[in-house]
Scaffold this motif. Structure first.
Motif, PDB file in Angstrom:
ATOM      1  N   LYS B  30     -79.723   8.619  12.942  1.00  0.00           N
ATOM      2  CA  LYS B  30     -78.407   9.046  13.392  1.00  0.00           C
ATOM      3  C   LYS B  30     -78.406  10.520  13.772  1.00  0.00           C
ATOM      4  N   GLN B  31     -79.041  11.329  12.967  1.00  0.00           N
ATOM      5  CA  GLN B  31     -79.077  12.767  13.276  1.00  0.00           C
ATOM      6  C   GLN B  31     -79.820  13.027  14.572  1.00  0.00           C
ATOM      7  N   LEU B  32     -80.906  12.304  14.751  1.00  0.00           N
ATOM      8  CA  LEU B  32     -81.690  12.496  15.965  1.00  0.00           C
ATOM      9  C   LEU B  32     -80.895  12.079  17.196  1.00  0.00           C
ATOM     10  N   LEU B  33     -80.264  10.914  17.095  1.00  0.00           N
ATOM     11  CA  LEU B  33     -79.477  10.424  18.231  1.00  0.00           C
ATOM     12  C   LEU B  33     -78.351  11.389  18.563  1.00  0.00           C
ATOM     13  N   ASP B  34     -77.679  11.863  17.542  1.00  0.00           N
ATOM     14  CA  ASP B  34     -76.609  12.832  17.761  1.00  0.00           C
ATOM     15  C   ASP B  34     -77.120  14.087  18.449  1.00  0.00           C
ATOM     16  N   ALA B  35     -78.223  14.599  17.954  1.00  0.00           N
ATOM     17  CA  ALA B  35     -78.765  15.828  18.526  1.00  0.00           C
ATOM     18  C   ALA B  35     -79.159  15.606  19.982  1.00  0.00           C
ATOM     19  N   ARG B  36     -79.732  14.437  20.264  1.00  0.00           N
ATOM     20  CA  ARG B  36     -80.123  14.127  21.639  1.00  0.00           C
ATOM     21  C   ARG B  36     -78.906  14.107  22.553  1.00  0.00           C
TER      22      ARG B  36
END
Lengths: 111, 111
Positions: B30-36
DNA sequence: TTGATGTATACTGAATATGGTATACACTGA
DNA sequence: TCAGTGTATACCATATTCAGTATACATCAA
């Protein structure tokens, strides 16, 4: 770039013809490389703070111990994506603010 | 996740069985997707602020206009590395602090 | 020394990301 | 309407990243 840093990068698998080559890197490349190295350092520090072995972290990331070793030296064939996942897996947090809009990649238990 | 965000993600090429699948994502994912997504949004906003076309940015990134289109919707086959390069190419800055150690991905000319 | 544990290096085949190209779509001004 | 510009989608060949495995190296305790 100082010799120490260059040596560390070469140990990690990066190739440089000479210092001028590095100085010739675009600003984007330098920023990316810096961020990668910082994140890799953070992964190792946070992992050790949690008393996890590379094998333990590998299990959490559904990968292998050798890959964790590569992640922690920010090897060229490790994507930022994978670095990011490892980083968050050991407690690193991402904060996205809106005004001013920015992203912070925060290390828990900072040094 | 609200329907709007999910719709945007699906439009970008991400696949979800249903909302539960998304809720089942690991925190790292989730954090990665958000950051992307944040970074992709930033790229578009900064590019437009600089009055560059996707073709202009593609030239700077030594890639193609269609790839810039993918970058700006954070398509699954766009790496964080490439997003990062695009982001810095349009003025995004990275700041690495030491105490406390953290990384900030700052947008210049923030909204 | 030996065994146990942790980390590093090397190699492979499979999966994914990338550049390049063609082309479709959207909007605007003449 | 038509041409020009900007953006989106589709496809392919190549390059890069990945997990998995084997194995070497390092440290430490018995």
């Amino acid at each position: 770039m100082d010799a120490k840093k260059r040596k560390a990068l070469e140990a990690a698998g990066w190739k440089f013809g000479d210092a001028a080559d590095f100085l010739g890197m675009s600003d984007e490349e330098k920023q990316l490389l810096d961020a990668r190295v910082e994140m890799a350092i953070a992964v190792r520090r946070l992992r050790e703070a949690m008393n996890l072995s590379q094998t333990d972290l590998a299990l959490r990331l559904k990968t292998s111990q050798p890959r964790v070793a590569k992640i922690e030296r920010a090897a060229p064939d490790v994507s930022f994506d994978q670095l990011f996942r490892a980083y968050t897996a050991v407690g690193g947090r991402v904060v996205v603010e809106s005004k001013p809009r920015r992203m912070k990649f925060e290390l828990q238990g900072a040094s």
